[in-house]
Design an enzyme around this catalytic site. Structure first.
Site, PDB file in Angstrom:
ATOM      1  N   ASP A  10      16.633  23.478  45.807  1.00  0.00           N
ATOM      2  CA  ASP A  10      15.821  22.888  46.874  1.00  0.00           C
ATOM      3  C   ASP A  10      14.343  23.247  46.745  1.00  0.00           C
ATOM      4  O   ASP A  10      13.527  22.792  47.542  1.00  0.00           O
ATOM      5  CB  ASP A  10      16.349  23.322  48.241  1.00  0.00           C
ATOM      6  CG  ASP A  10      16.278  24.841  48.432  1.00  0.00           C
ATOM      7  OD1 ASP A  10      16.653  25.554  47.485  1.00  0.00           O
ATOM      8  OD2 ASP A  10      15.859  25.299  49.506  1.00  0.00           O
ATOM      9  N   GLU A 373      47.740   3.725   1.684  1.00  0.00           N
ATOM     10  CA  GLU A 373      47.012   4.901   1.202  1.00  0.00           C
ATOM     11  C   GLU A 373      45.602   4.972   1.784  1.00  0.00           C
ATOM     12  O   GLU A 373      44.731   5.654   1.252  1.00  0.00           O
ATOM     13  CB  GLU A 373      46.937   4.885  -0.324  1.00  0.00           C
ATOM     14  CG  GLU A 373      46.109   3.765  -0.922  1.00  0.00           C
ATOM     15  CD  GLU A 373      46.907   2.491  -1.181  1.00  0.00           C
ATOM     16  OE1 GLU A 373      46.477   1.699  -2.028  1.00  0.00           O
ATOM     17  OE2 GLU A 373      47.963   2.295  -0.536  1.00  0.00           O
TER      18      GLU A 373
END
Length: 456
Positions: A10, A373
């Site tokens: 704040d 593969e």
């Protein structure tokens, strides 16, 4: 390393000071001047870490943290509480409401950046686990959250590494009532001890005589079985520079002498609970996804899983302006292996390749069998340099040693690799895969056994 940081305070002067420090390190900073505003920001957007002031009007930092940790949408976001108070009771309260760490004003720059970077790394790994769970099945997260609520931090198995018998007895007295505590007075044996003891936490003293305590931590982080073991350092005030290095090595937390009982117990509970949660989350993800989304031969994720996960991760990378790479790998002349030696040998080679791939990518990378593969690796938060290093490591790991194939003559195998990067907001999963595929075919045409990047 980049992340979106929320600063909650704040007092505008404090906010501007922290914002300047973090922006200088290229963090994306968002600010809030009240607890209510912070909660709204966290609900509305993706936040990676919160720097939360304790002393605020209307709703203090403790309440804000408690609400964040109680909300399933934000409970995983790290909270670093910052206060002008320096009382052990305040630190304990912060940890008990779920704060991940605590800093005292005036904030030391080195400590601030070390803590933030450490928690950002933890958040990145947590996000990756959560994203993988969402990809497989939303119920995996719900189950993980349910398990989290039931996890206890009691009866943890702790290893204390310290050469001071009086100090270790004091720690055993603090922790022994609710945990099983072993003491190791020879630091050289620490890595072996944790690898065979099924420990959930290691507490390492910074005062180990001639032995370097950071080497103890490094050895724990290097070993596969203890890579995720939480580590807490116990340090003197003069040890702060080495503590920062320890945090960079992967140490989870530290506490300063004289050790305050309640603070120690709170930090120990936090680390044990987090360790158990991570283990349960990994197990939940594994059990949920195993049958539907893994390749039976190699144990890697399959293409169905990869396609969905790529979409999620690319959207996240683009929304947060983060790097990402896709690596497509094809085994060179693999058809000849099947034709010459048979499919049984070919399958053995594929399994061995998958093992080498796992060992040579990073923990956050996702490896999948794309088909036949051909394999693919998704690499979040990865730029050109990092992607090149991983790709070359994988290529080298395949080519450097022949594949043993069930008694047959060892087979020399190489791979060609194509890599694409997330380069614009218009990229799609299909575009990234297409660019990686184009790069892969360039690697084939240019002689195989090489890594090629393809730009947009």
């Amino acid at each position: 390393m980049t992340a979106r940081v929320l600063i909650v305070d704040d007092i505008p002067t404090n906010v501007r000071l922290l914002e300047a420090r973090l922006s200088a390190e290229y963090f994306d900073v968002v600010t809030a001047s009240s607890g209510a505003e912070a909660l709204a920001i966290c609900q509305a957007g993706e936040i990676d870490i919160i720097l939360l002031d304790v002393m605020m009007p209307e709703m203090d930092g403790f309440e804000v943290c408690q609400r964040l940790k109680a909300d399933r949408r934000t409970h995983h976001v790290p909270v670093l509480m910052i206060t002008a108070l320096d009382q052990p009771s305040d630190r304990v309260r912060g940890l008990e409401v779920g704060a991940d760490d605590f800093l005292t004003k005036p904030v030391d720059d080195v400590q601030l950046m070390a803590r933030v970077k450490s928690l950002v790394r933890l958040k990145a790994l947590t996000d990756e686990l959560r994203a993988r769970a969402r990809t497989g099945q939303e119920i995996a997260i719900e189950e993980a959250m349910r398990v989290m609520d039931q996890i206890s931090s009691e009866d943890g198995k702790i290893l204390v590494v310290d050469i001071d018998a009086r100090q270790t007895e004091r720690l055993r007295g603090y922790l022994g009532a609710t945990n099983r505590v072993d003491v190791l007075s020879n630091p050289a044996d620490a890595a072996l001890a944790v690898s065979s003891g099924d420990y959930e936490l290691a507490i390492v003293s910074m005062s180990l005589g001639d032995f370097d305590p950071l080497r103890v931590c490094s050895q724990m982080r290097t070993a596969e079985l203890t890579r995720s073991l939480p580590i807490i350092l116990i340090a003197e005030e003069d040890d702060r520079p080495r503590v920062v290095r320890g945090l960079d090595l992967g140490v989870n937390d530290f506490i300063m002498r004289p050790v305050e009982r309640n603070e120690l117990m709170a930090r120990v509970r936090t680390q044990i609970r987090r360790h158990r949660y991570a283990a349960e989350l990994r197990q939940s993800v594994t059990n949920t996804l195993a049958l539907a989304v893994t390749d039976e031969l190699t144990g890697l994720y399959n293409r169905r899983y990869f396609d969905r996960h790529l979409s999620i991760m690319l959207e996240k990378a683009q929304s947060q302006e983060r790097d990402m790479a896709v690596m497509l790998i094809d085994m060179d002349f693999f058809k000849a292996v099947n034709d010459t030696h048979g499919h049984d040998i070919g399958d053995a080679v594929l399994r061995e390749f998958a093992d080498r791939l796992r060992r040579n990518i990073r923990g956050v990378d996702l490896a999948c069998r794309f088909g036949g593969e051909e394999f693919v690796v998704l690499m979040p938060d990865t730029d050109f340099r990092q992607a090149q290093a991983v790709a070359e490591r994988v290529r080298h790991a395949v080519a450097e040693r022949a594949f043993e194939a069930d008694g047959a003559r060892p087979l020399g195998i190489t791979v060609s690799v194509g890599v694409s990067l997330n380069e614009s907001d218009t990229d799609t999963p299909e575009v990234m895969l297409k660019r990686a595929d184009v790069a892969l075919y360039r690697a084939k045409r240019e002689g195989r056994n090489r890594v090629v990047f393809d730009a947009a």
